[in-house]
Design an enzyme around this catalytic site. Structure first.
Site, mmCIF file in Angstrom:
data_model
loop_
_atom_site.group_PDB
_atom_site.id
_atom_site.type_symbol
_atom_site.label_atom_id
_atom_site.label_comp_id
_atom_site.label_asym_id
_atom_site.label_seq_id
_atom_site.Cartn_x
_atom_site.Cartn_y
_atom_site.Cartn_z
ATOM 1 N N HIS A 182 0.816 -1.217 0.000
ATOM 2 C CA HIS A 182 0.000 0.000 0.000
ATOM 3 C C HIS A 182 0.847 1.263 0.000
ATOM 4 O O HIS A 182 0.372 2.330 0.355
ATOM 5 C CB HIS A 182 -0.963 0.000 1.190
ATOM 6 C CG HIS A 182 -1.810 -1.220 1.251
ATOM 7 N ND1 HIS A 182 -1.486 -2.306 2.022
ATOM 8 C CD2 HIS A 182 -2.947 -1.559 0.600
ATOM 9 C CE1 HIS A 182 -2.385 -3.249 1.857
ATOM 10 N NE2 HIS A 182 -3.279 -2.829 0.993
ATOM 11 N N GLY A 183 2.128 1.114 -0.344
ATOM 12 C CA GLY A 183 2.971 2.283 -0.555
ATOM 13 C C GLY A 183 3.441 3.007 0.696
ATOM 14 O O GLY A 183 3.322 4.219 0.797
#
Lengths: 276, 417, 188
Positions: free
Chosen positions: C153-154
Site C-alpha cells: 500500500h505504498g
C-alpha cells in the site's frame, strides 16, 4: 392347578438349558509347555502411588548412564534437550523457568551434534545442539538401524517404559537380567541370553557393567544402581507430566468429593417431602 | 406423555419472546417432563451418557486442533500433545479414558434396560435408536483407536477391516475401497480421521431422537408399570436433575481416578510403539469394550462364520423387543428369567475375559490340563444366543410371574419400589 | 403433585431468612460455578503456544556474517528479521531527521540495543521486517527515503526503519534482543 404346572415347566426348562450349555464343557486340552521367561520382580519406585514423584538426583545420574551407555544405539525420539530443564524434569532450575536459558541444558545440548541445513549454501551440516533441538536420531532410518545392529532395530527409549508390559520393573529386570546360557539352551549367533526377555534371546548385548560410569555425586556405580537410575530417567522420559497430573488429580478429587457431598445434600433437600 | 404447557411468562420481555420464539416455554416443558417417582440410580446413566458424549466431543475437537492425520506424523503429534501442548497431558488422556467411560456407562444403561424390560411396547423404537447409538459408538471408538497410530491401532485396524475381506465375491474389492489401498495406510488413516470426526455428530443426532422418543412414550421404571395418576410422577427438574447431578459427580470420580492415576490401565503397552507394518505384536487385543465380541469371533473355527456370528450378536439386540414375549416388563416380577438374565450378565463378563486371553491358554485348570479359553468362549457364546432364543420367548410363555403392584405410588408407599 | 407444590412454595418464597436449605443450594451452585470455571481453563489455554513453539521463539544471529551495505534476512517466529549493515551515509541520513516531523517520533539511537560494553553499534540495525500497516514485507534500499518501501500500500520507511510516508501507522518494530558476545545476538 395351572399355576403349579407353569412353575414346574419353567423350572424344568431352566434346568435343561443350564445342563445343555455345561455339556459343552467337553473341550479340555492339555496344558501348553511353559517358556523359561521369568516375570520381572516388582520393585519399589518413588514415582509409584498417588503421591509418587520422581527422584531428581537419580534421574540426573540416569541421564548420565543414558548418555554414556545407551545413546550410541538408542534415540530419545520424543524428547528435546529443553525438556530436561522443564519443570519436573531432571535438571529443572527455578532460576531459569525457560529451560532454553538454563546453562546446564545449553551445555548438554552442545554435547550433541544435530543435523541442519547451512543457511548460506543449503548443504546438510552438523552443528552443536541448542536446547530447542530434539535429541538427534542415531540412524538415518530403520533399515540402517537394523543393518548396523544385526537385524534388530534398537527401540526408541523415550517411550520404552510405557511401551513395555511391566513398565519400569520390566526394563530394570531386563538390564540386570543377563545371565549364563543354560546348558540345554540353544543360543543363536550374535544373540545374548536374558532371563526376562521373551524367548530369552536378545540382540542387545549386556549394556551395563559395574563402574562403567563415574557418578559426580559419589554414588557407587554398580550395575544395579545404574539400571535403577536409568530406569528412573526413562520413566520420566516416558511420562514427564506425571507429577503435575497427580497434583491436579488430587485437587480434582478434593473438589469432586465436596461437590458430590453438596449435590447429595441438595438432592436430599429437594426430595425431602417425597416418599420414594 | 407431554401434557399441556405449564409455562406462564411473567414479564413483558418473556411474553415478547414467547410469542415469537417459544424457546423458554419449550425448555421449561422439557425439563418439567413428568417422570415416574420410583426411578433408581440405574436411571441416572442417561444423564451420565449425555455428559460423556459432550465431554468426548469437546476434548475431541480440541485434540483435532493439534493432531496430524498422517502416517509419518500421527504418532509424534499425539506425543507432542502429551508433552508440549498446554494441558495436553490432561486433555489427551481425558479423551482416551473418556471413550472407556462412555462404553462403561452405555453397557450399564443397556443392561438396565434389559433388566427392567425397557425395550417393550411401546418403547421398541426407543430401544432400536439406542442400539443404533451403540453401533455408531462402536464405529467411532474403533476409528478413534486407529488415530494414535501405535502398534495396536494399526493391527487392530488391519484385523477389523480384514472382516470385510472375508465376505464372498465382493470382499476383496470392498476391503480395498474401505482402506483406499491394499492395506491399512495413509489413505486409511485420513479417512478414519474424517469419519471419526463426523460420527459423534451422527450420535448426537440419534441421541436427540432417543430423548424425543423417551419424552413421547415416557420413562420406564423399576417396577415396569405405566404411571396412572399424577401422584405416580414427579417433574424431571428439580427432582431428577439433582439426583442425576449427584450420580454424575460420583461417576466423575471414577473417571478422574483413571485419568489422573491410571491413564494407561485401560490401554495397551504396545500402543506406545509406533505402527510397524513389518511386525505384528504377539497378542492383538481390541479395547476392552470390544472383547466380548472378539471372543465370539474367535469361538468359531470358520472365519466367515465367526464374523457373521459377531455381527449377529449385535444384530440380535435390534429384534430383542419381539423376542421377549412376556407381558411383564421388570425382571423383579420374573423369578426365573431373572436368573437367566444374571447368567447372561456373567457370560458377558466371561466372554470379555476370553477375548483378552489367548484361545489355547487354560481358563479353568482341571488336573493336568483344563478347559481352554476357546471352549469357554464357545459355551459363553452359545448361552449369549440362547438367552435371546429360545430362553426369552419360551420363558415369556411358560413363566408364572409375580403379581404386579396396583400403581407406582402404592408400590412406593409399601416399600416395594 | 402436592410434594412439588411444597417445594415450589418454599423455593419461590421471598424475604425468607437464610435457611439451611438455601445455604445448601447456594453452596452447590457456587461449587458448580467454581468447577465449571476450573474445567474451562484448560479448554481455553490449550490453544496458546505449545512448548516446542515457544522454544523455537528465540534464535541466535551471528552479526559478523553481514558486510557493509548488505542485509541479512533471518526467519524468527515466522517473520523475517532484517539485519542491515548500514553505511555511514545511511546513518547520517537517519540522524539528520527532525524527529518532531515524524509520525511515530523516535530517535535513531533509540532503535538500538547496547552491546556488553554498553555501547551501541549504529551500523547494525536489527528490526522485524514487517510493514506495520497490514503485515507485508517491505523491499530494502527503496522508497523516497533510501530505506524500505512496502509495495502493498505504498509505505515509505527511512534508513532507520521509521515510517515517513504512506498509510503505515508506526515505525518498523525493533525486536527484543541482547548481545551474548561481541558479534552474536539472541533475538526473543
Amino acid at each position: 392347578m395351572l399355576k403349579t404346572q407353569k412353575t414346574k415347566m419353567a423350572k424344568t426348562f431352566a434346568a435343561v438349558a443350564i445342563i445343555s450349555t455345561s455339556l459343552f464343557a467337553g473341550g479340555i486340552s492339555a496344558q501348553a509347555a511353559g517358556g523359561s521367561t521369568e516375570k520381572p520382580a516388582v520393585q519399589e519406585w518413588g514415582f509409584k502411588g498417588p503421591f509418587g514423584t520422581y527422584d531428581r538426583p537419580a534421574m540426573q545420574r540416569g541421564y548420565q548412564v543414558y548418555k554414556e551407555s545407551c545413546s550410541s544405539c538408542h534415540a530419545l525420539e520424543h524428547l528435546s534437550f529443553r525438556h530436561l530443564g522443564d519443570k519436573g524434569g531432571p535438571f529443572y532450575d527455578a532460576n531459569f523457568p525457560n529451560p532454553n536459558d538454563n546453562p546446564v541444558i545449553k551445555a548438554f545440548a552442545k554435547d550433541w551434534e544435530v543435523s541442519d541445513i547451512d543457511q548460506d549454501s543449503g548443504d546438510p551440516i552438523d552443528r552443536p545442539g541448542i536446547p530447542a533441538d530434539g535429541f538427534p536420531d542415531i540412524f538415518p532410518n530403520a533399515i540402517a538401524a537394523a543393518a548396523s545392529n544385526g537385524g534388530a532395530v534398537p527401540p526408541d527409549l523415550s517411550l520404552i517404559v510405557p511401551a513395555r508390559t511391566g513398565g519400569a520393573d520390566y526394563v530394570y529386570a531386563l538390564l540386570t537380567g543377563y545371565d549364563e546360557v543354560p546348558h540345554d539352551f540353544h543360543l543363536s549367533e550374535g544373540m545374548n541370553y536374558n532371563t526376562y526377555f521373551e524367548g530369552n534371546q536378545l540382540a542387545m548385548a549386556r549394556p551395563l557393567f559395574d563402574d562403567a560410569v563415574e557418578y559426580a555425586d559419589g554414588t557407587k556405580a554398580t550395575t544395579e544402581q545404574m539400571a535403577r537410575d536409568v530406569v528412573e530417567f526413562l520413566s520420566w522420559a516416558g511420562d514427564p507430566k506425571m507429577e503435575v497430573r497427580k497434583k491436579v488429580g488430587f485437587a480434582t478429587f478434593l473438589f469432586l468429593f465436596i461437590f458430590a457431598l453438596l449435590l447429595f445434600m441438595t438432592y436430599k433437600e429437594v426430595w425431602r417431602n417425597v416418599d420414594h | 406423555m407431554s401434557g399441556p404447557s405449564t409455562y406462564e411468562p411473567k414479564y413483558a420481555a418473556e411474553r415478547w419472546l414467547d410469542k415469537r420464539l417459544p424457546i423458554v416455554r419449550m425448555s421449561v416443558d422439557f425439563m418439567g417432563f413428568p417422570s415416574p417417582r420410583n426411578l433408581n440410580y440405574w436411571y441416572a446413566f442417561g444423564g451420565i451418557l449425555t455428559l460423556c458424549l459432550m465431554a468426548q466431543i469437546i476434548t475431541g475437537i480440541i485434540l483435532a486442533m493439534h493432531y496430524t492425520p498422517h502416517v509419518d506424523l500421527a504418532f509424534d503429534s499425539v506425543q507432542r500433545i502429551r508433552r508440549d501442548v498446554p494441558f495436553g497431558w490432561l486433555l489427551q488422556p481425558m479423551h482416551a479414558v473418556g471413550a472407556s467411560m462412555f462404553f462403561l456407562a452405555v453397557y450399564i444403561h443397556m443392561f438396565r434396560g434389559m433388566f427392567y424390560g425397557s425395550y417393550k411396547n411401546p418403547r421398541e423404537l426407543l430401544w432400536i435408536i439406542g442400539c443404533l447409538i451403540y453401533l455408531a459408538m462402536m464405529a467411532t471408538g474403533f476409528l478413534g483407536y486407529t488415530l494414535p497410530w501405535g502398534q495396536m491401532s494399526f493391527w487392530g485396524a488391519t484385523v477389523i477391516t480384514g472382516f470385510f475381506g472375508a465376505i464372498p465375491v465382493v470382499g476383496e474389492s470392498l476391503q480395498q475401497w474401505l482402506l483406499g489401498g491394499y492395506s491399512v495406510g495413509n489413505p486409511t488413516l485420513q479417512r478414519f480421521f474424517s469419519l471419526h470426526y463426523l460420527l459423534p455428530f451422527v450420535i448426537a443426532a440419534l441421541v436427540g431422537l432417543h430423548i424425543w422418543a423417551v419424552h413421547h412414550v415416557g420413562q420406564n421404571n423399576p417396577i415396569g408399570i405405566e404411571p396412572k395418576s399424577k401422584s405416580d410422577t414427579l417433574p424431571f427438574h428439580p427432582f431428577y436433575t439433582m439426583k442425576d447431578a449427584f450420580a454424575i459427580a460420583v461417576f466423575l470420580m471414577i473417571f478422574a481416578l483413571f485419568v489422573f492415576y491410571l491413564p494407561d490401565a485401560l490401554g495397551h503397552a504396545d500402543n506406545y510403539q509406533r505402527a510397524d507394518p513389518m511386525k505384528t505384536p504377539p497378542h492383538i487385543v481390541p479395547e476392552w469394550y470390544f472383547l466380548p465380541f472378539y471372543a465370539i469371533l474367535r469361538a468359531v473355527p470358520d472365519k466367515l462364520l465367526g464374523i457373521i456370528l459377531m455381527f449377529a450378536a449385535i444384530a440380535v439386540l435390534f429384534i430383542l423387543p419381539w423376542l421377549d414375549t412376556s407381558k411383564v416388563r421388570s425382571m423383579r416380577f420374573r423369578p426365573v428369567t431373572k436368573w437367566f438374565f444374571i447368567i447372561f450378565l456373567v457370560m458377558g463378563f466371561i466372554l470379555g475375559w476370553c477375548g483378552a486371553r489367548s484361545p489355547d491358554d487354560i481358563a479353568i485348570p482341571i488336573g493336568d490340563g483344563g478347559m481352554t479359553f476357546k471352549w469357554l468362549s464357545r459355551i459363553a457364546t452359545l448361552y449369549y444366543f440362547a438367552y435371546f432364543f429360545p430362553i426369552l420367548p419360551v420363558m415369556g410363555w411358560i413363566e408364572k410371574t409375580k403379581p404386579l403392584p396396583e400403581s407406582i405410588t402404592k408400590a412406593v408407599l409399601s416399600g416395594d419400589a | 403433585m402436592s410434594d412439588t407444590d411444597k417445594f415450589d412454595e418454599h423455593h419461590n418464597g421471598e424475604g425468607d431468612e437464610p435457611t439451611r436449605r438455601d445455604f445448601i443450594y447456594i453452596a452447590t451452585a457456587a461449587a458448580a460455578a467454581v468447577g465449571g470455571g476450573a474445567f474451562a481453563w484448560p479448554l481455553v489455554s490449550q490453544m496458546s503456544a505449545a512448548g516446542d513453539t515457544r522454544a523455537a521463539g528465540s534464535i541466535e544471529i551471528d552479526l559478523s556474517k553481514v558486510s557493509e551495505g548488505q542485509q541479512l534476512k533471518v526467519l524468527w517466529r515466522g517473520k523475517p528479521v532484517f539485519v542491515r549493515y548500514r553505511t555511514q551515509k545511511e546513518i547520517d541520513e537517519a540522524d539528520a531527521v527532525d524527529i518532531e516531523t515524524l509520525r511515530d517520533p523516535e530517535t535513531d539511537d533509540a532503535r538500538f540495543v547496547a552491546n556488553p560494553e554498553g555501547k551501541i553499534n549504529k551500523h547494525l540495525l536489527v528490526m522485524v521486517g514487517v510493514c506495520t500497516h497490514f503485515g507485508c514485507i517491505p523491499v530494502g534500499e527503496a522508497g523516497d527515503f533510501d530505506g524500505w518501501y512496502c509495495p502493498c500500500h505504498g509505505s515509505h520507511y527511512d534508513t532507520s526503519g521509521r515510517i515517513r510516508k504512506g498509510p503505515a501507522p508506526t515505525n518498523m518494530v525493533i525486536p527484543k534482543y541482547a548481545y551474548i558476545s561481541d558479534t552474536v545476538i539472541k533475538v526473543g
